[in-house]
Write a protein that holds these residues in place. Structure first.
Motif, PDB file in Angstrom:
ATOM      1  N   GLY A 257       0.828  -1.196   0.108  1.00 24.50           N
ATOM      2  CA  GLY A 257       0.051   0.043  -0.066  1.00 24.50           C
ATOM      3  C   GLY A 257       0.747   1.278   0.034  1.00 24.50           C
ATOM      4  O   GLY A 257       2.210   1.138   0.204  1.00 24.50           O
ATOM      5  N   TRP A 289      -4.195  -2.860   5.086  1.00 23.87           N
ATOM      6  CA  TRP A 289      -3.695  -4.072   5.111  1.00 23.87           C
ATOM      7  C   TRP A 289      -4.322  -5.282   5.067  1.00 23.87           C
ATOM      8  O   TRP A 289      -4.886  -5.520   6.316  1.00 23.87           O
ATOM      9  N   THR A 359      -3.847   4.639   4.086  1.00 22.44           N
ATOM     10  CA  THR A 359      -3.461   3.851   3.132  1.00 22.44           C
ATOM     11  C   THR A 359      -3.770   4.240   1.698  1.00 22.44           C
ATOM     12  O   THR A 359      -5.007   4.513   1.733  1.00 22.44           O
TER      13      THR A 359
END
Length: 359
Positions: A257, A289, A359
């Motif tokens: 990411g 994630w 992210t």
């Protein structure tokens, strides 16, 4: 009393205990010297007290070079980890010892010494125990006697070397709160040596972190915890997840990411990402994630999860409020670092940054 430490160095044979230490201790503050065993913090404390001599540099006490001052002339109250009380003297005589060994015009009349002892017994909350001997006291009470003895001489600075290291956890917590209150009442400049990060962050106005004889960072507890100046401090103060990352064309990438550096200057090439367990959030929308829960443990008001990141198989720790309990081993989730730090890979010093992120 203010203390200025200028380029102080100390060698023991081939071992450099202190290397070019520069530090200002402000009048009336409580400063913690924090670091692992062998970092040089006790050596520095003993140099300030006059129990060791620096090989290089100098120590100024209220602007006066301490090199020409005896231990007594420095008027430093020193408290040791193991109390160093006289077993054959009762509590009152232990407290009075530093006053009774004075000579000439500096020696107080006995009535004044006894009055000072009673005053200090009240200050350290040991009224009525002046006739007991050290063996008849608990560890916490003995340490209070040691503090009272250090205060009896009306010191200009109070120096404490791991004063709670020999005590159990609950007594340590109680004495930490008491010492902070005592410091606020007396207003004495106080230096406090510890390897316990929780102790330093709870007690101190500022924290000076030493590692390998070098001063790594000085700041408030919030600054030390939230903006560590080096990878060592990140790992030493608080729990942290360390993950490989990479800068490319102004983007910081980790675990597949992209992380936003929050306006801070970026880098180029390999980096290390630092994310504290409490700064990893579970994203119910599936962003971030992907990870699998390995285990979970309740610790008072917090839930600590171990999770495996799907992309790399690396383990991370996640700390959540206990009301978010219910994550079972094998459960899949997505993690987002709400805050993170980074440093160029394979460096020990500053040069990274802190950021809020998604992210």
């Amino acid at each position: 009393m203010g203390i200025t430490i200028e380029h102080v160095g100390k060698q023991f044979g081939d071992y450099a205990a202190l290397q070019d230490i520069r530090l200002e201790v402000r009048q009336g503050e409580l400063l913690a010297l924090l670091g692992p065993s062998g970092s040089g913090k006790t050596t520095l404390l003993r140099i300030i007290a006059g129990l060791e001599h620096a090989d290089r540099g100098r120590v100024l006490l209220d602007g006066e070079d301490a090199a020409g001052l005896s231990v007594q002339a420095r008027r430093a109250g020193f408290v040791f980890q193991h109390y160093a009380l006289f077993r054959h003297l009762d509590v009152a005589d232990n407290i009075a010892f530093g006053l009774r060994v004075r000579r000439g015009a500096q020696r107080w009349p006995e009535t004044r010494i006894r009055a000072r002892v009673e005053e200090l017994l009240a200050l350290v909350q040991l009224e009525g125990l002046g006739g007991r001997y050290p063996a008849q006291l608990s560890g916490g009470q003995r340490q209070r006697v040691a503090l009272a003895r250090a205060l009896a001489i009306e010191p200009r600075v109070l120096l404490l070397d791991e004063p709670f290291g020999a005590l159990d956890a609950q007594v340590r917590r109680d004495l930490r709160r008491w010492l902070r209150e005592l410091h606020d009442r007396t207003g004495l400049t106080t230096l406090f040596v510890t390897h316990d990060q929780e102790e330093a962050l709870e007690l101190a106005d500022r924290v000076a972190i030493l590692n390998g004889g070098k001063l790594e960072q000085v700041g408030t507890p919030a600054e030390i915890y939230d903006a560590p100046a080096s990878p060592f401090i990140y790992s030493f103060v608080g729990a942290v997840n360390r993950l490989p990352a990479h800068w490319h064309q102004g983007e910081l990438r980790a675990e597949g990411g992209t992380l936003s550096p929050g306006g801070r200057a970026g880098g180029e090439g390999a980096a290390e990402l630092f994310v504290r367990p409490e700064d990893l959030r579970v994203d119910p929308a599936g962003h971030g994630w992907p990870a699998t829960v390995l285990s979970g443990q309740r610790n008072g008001p917090r839930l600590r999860l171990r999770a495996e990141l799907a992309g790399s198989g690396r383990e991370v720790e996640v700390e959540l409020p206990a009301h978010e309990a219910g994550y079972a081993a094998g459960q899949r989730l997505h993690l987002v670092p709400a805050r993170f730090g980074w440093f160029p890979a394979n460096v020990d010093g500053a040069g990274g940054g802190m950021a809020a992120s998604g992210t």
